[in-house]
Design a protein around this motif. Structure first.
Motif, mmCIF file in Angstrom:
data_model
loop_
_atom_site.group_PDB
_atom_site.id
_atom_site.type_symbol
_atom_site.label_atom_id
_atom_site.label_comp_id
_atom_site.label_asym_id
_atom_site.label_seq_id
_atom_site.Cartn_x
_atom_site.Cartn_y
_atom_site.Cartn_z
ATOM 1 N N ARG A 1 3.034 78.528 -48.609
ATOM 2 C CA ARG A 1 3.768 77.315 -47.283
ATOM 3 C C ARG A 1 3.850 78.770 -45.990
ATOM 4 N NH1 ARG A 1 8.269 73.537 -45.696
ATOM 5 N NH2 ARG A 1 8.178 73.831 -42.983
ATOM 6 N N ASN B 1 17.421 79.616 -48.540
ATOM 7 C CA ASN B 1 16.987 78.331 -48.511
ATOM 8 C C ASN B 1 16.284 78.582 -47.123
ATOM 9 O OD1 ASN B 1 16.528 75.568 -48.385
ATOM 10 N ND2 ASN B 1 18.253 75.045 -47.966
ATOM 11 N N ALA C 1 6.264 81.056 -48.353
ATOM 12 C CA ALA C 1 7.333 80.269 -49.562
ATOM 13 C C ALA C 1 6.573 79.701 -50.234
ATOM 14 C CB ALA C 1 8.111 78.958 -48.677
ATOM 15 N N SER D 1 12.385 70.008 -42.583
ATOM 16 C CA SER D 1 11.585 70.282 -44.075
ATOM 17 C C SER D 1 12.399 71.696 -44.698
ATOM 18 C CB SER D 1 10.559 70.567 -44.294
ATOM 19 O OG SER D 1 9.974 72.020 -43.464
ATOM 20 N N VAL E 1 5.339 76.792 -52.966
ATOM 21 C CA VAL E 1 5.549 75.825 -53.272
ATOM 22 C C VAL E 1 4.504 74.999 -53.620
ATOM 23 C CG1 VAL E 1 5.562 73.214 -51.488
ATOM 24 C CG2 VAL E 1 6.441 74.967 -50.539
ATOM 25 N N GLY E 2 4.886 74.693 -55.237
ATOM 26 C CA GLY E 2 3.912 74.213 -56.224
ATOM 27 C C GLY E 2 2.995 75.157 -56.591
ATOM 28 N N ALA F 1 12.689 75.206 -47.273
ATOM 29 C CA ALA F 1 11.460 75.556 -48.930
ATOM 30 C C ALA F 1 12.687 76.921 -49.656
ATOM 31 C CB ALA F 1 10.036 76.075 -47.828
#
Length: 290
Positions: free
Chosen positions: A197, A215, A190, A221, A192-193, A223
């Motif tokens: 991840r 999702n 995934a 958490s 992330v920025g 992602a």
């Protein structure tokens, strides 16, 4: 004791090729003059809308259509179908070869091959007429009468609905098995920025469809990944990850309880997550007592 003649059975045709739709309608009129074709839909989206609005007794669904496939339309109809109303009998219109069609032979649904063949369609009509008689629905013959006392009770209607859901779930499972196997996922990647991840599948509590994304929900958490549940599902171990709704796949080991409310709708509580997940009637069989 009062008697009534059952109304003519009502059918909806969903086929994106107008010539084939017209050929099917004309063939049905020849083989089953009492059948009332209430709508012809050019795509799966319209089939879903018209099916819910008209509530026909029979659905003829082309498997490959724009917007939604016949399978997707059938699944969404089953999820949104009103309680207490018998789910329609389904006939899939398909160009699959004979080997693939073996999946249909043991399922509750029937099929019609393109182009329409009167001999095959005639057998389908006979089966549909018998199923309608068995379920107390519309009749293929105007002379058939039943007494008011023989009308299905609410309990019988609910049982019939449960059976229809089971049949649809079994059919969808069989058709999924016809697809070529996809390689199993080991990790979810995934973005992330500026980083990626890595999420172990064992850490996933459930997957939730969000428009063009999924999702990925873990214990503490979340992602987003850019794919669809339809693409993701074949890559997951079906013993570990269960589809419980057209928009939800849950990690079976994360399920704590399955709870049915006063209206009979099923939802899940999770072991280490506060979310409650709704279960579609199509997948309620997964949570029957052993």
């Amino acid at each position: 004791m009062s008697q009534y003649t059952p109304r003519a059975p009502r059918a909806l045709i969903a086929e994106d090729e107008p010539i084939l739709a017209a050929a099917l309608a004309h063939a049905l009129q020849r083989l089953w003059p009492e059948l009332d074709i209430v709508a012809t839909c050019p795509n799966g989206v319209e089939a879903l809308r018209q099916g819910l609005a008209l509530q026909p007794d029979i659905l003829f669904l082309d498997i490959k259509m724009p917007g939604k496939t016949g399978l997707e339309a059938a699944e969404e109809l089953a999820e949104q179908w009103p309680d207490g109303v018998a789910f329609p009998h389904i006939v899939f219109v398909t160009a699959y070869d004979e080997y693939a069609l073996a999946a249909f032979e043991h399922a509750a649904a029937d099929y019609v091959l393109k182009p329409v063949n009167d001999a095959r369609l005639g057998k389908t009509v006979e089966r549909l007429q018998q199923r309608l008689r068995d379920s107390g629905g519309g009749s293929g013959t105007a002379a058939t009468t039943v007494t008011a006392a023989a009308a299905p009770t609410t309990t019988a209607t609910q049982a019939a609905g449960s059976t229809s859901d089971d049949n649809m779930a079994r059919l969808l499972s069989q058709l999924q098995a016809m697809l070529p196997p996809a390689p199993r996922l080991q990790m979810i990647r995934a973005a992330v920025g500026n980083s990626v991840r890595m999420i172990a599948l064992a850490d996933v509590v459930y997957f939730e469809a969000l428009d063009k994304y999924i999702n990925v929900v873990c214990q503490d958490s979340e992602a987003l990944i850019r794919t669809s549940l339809k693409e993701l599902l074949p890559q997951l171990d079906p013993q570990q990850f269960w589809q419980i709704h057209r928009g939800t796949i849950v990690n079976a080991s994360a399920i704590a309880t399955a709870v049915r409310d006063e209206a009979g709708k099923l939802s899940l509580t999770l072991r280490q997550h506060p979310a409650q997940l709704r279960v579609s009637p199509l997948y309620a069989h997964l949570f029957r007592q052993m």
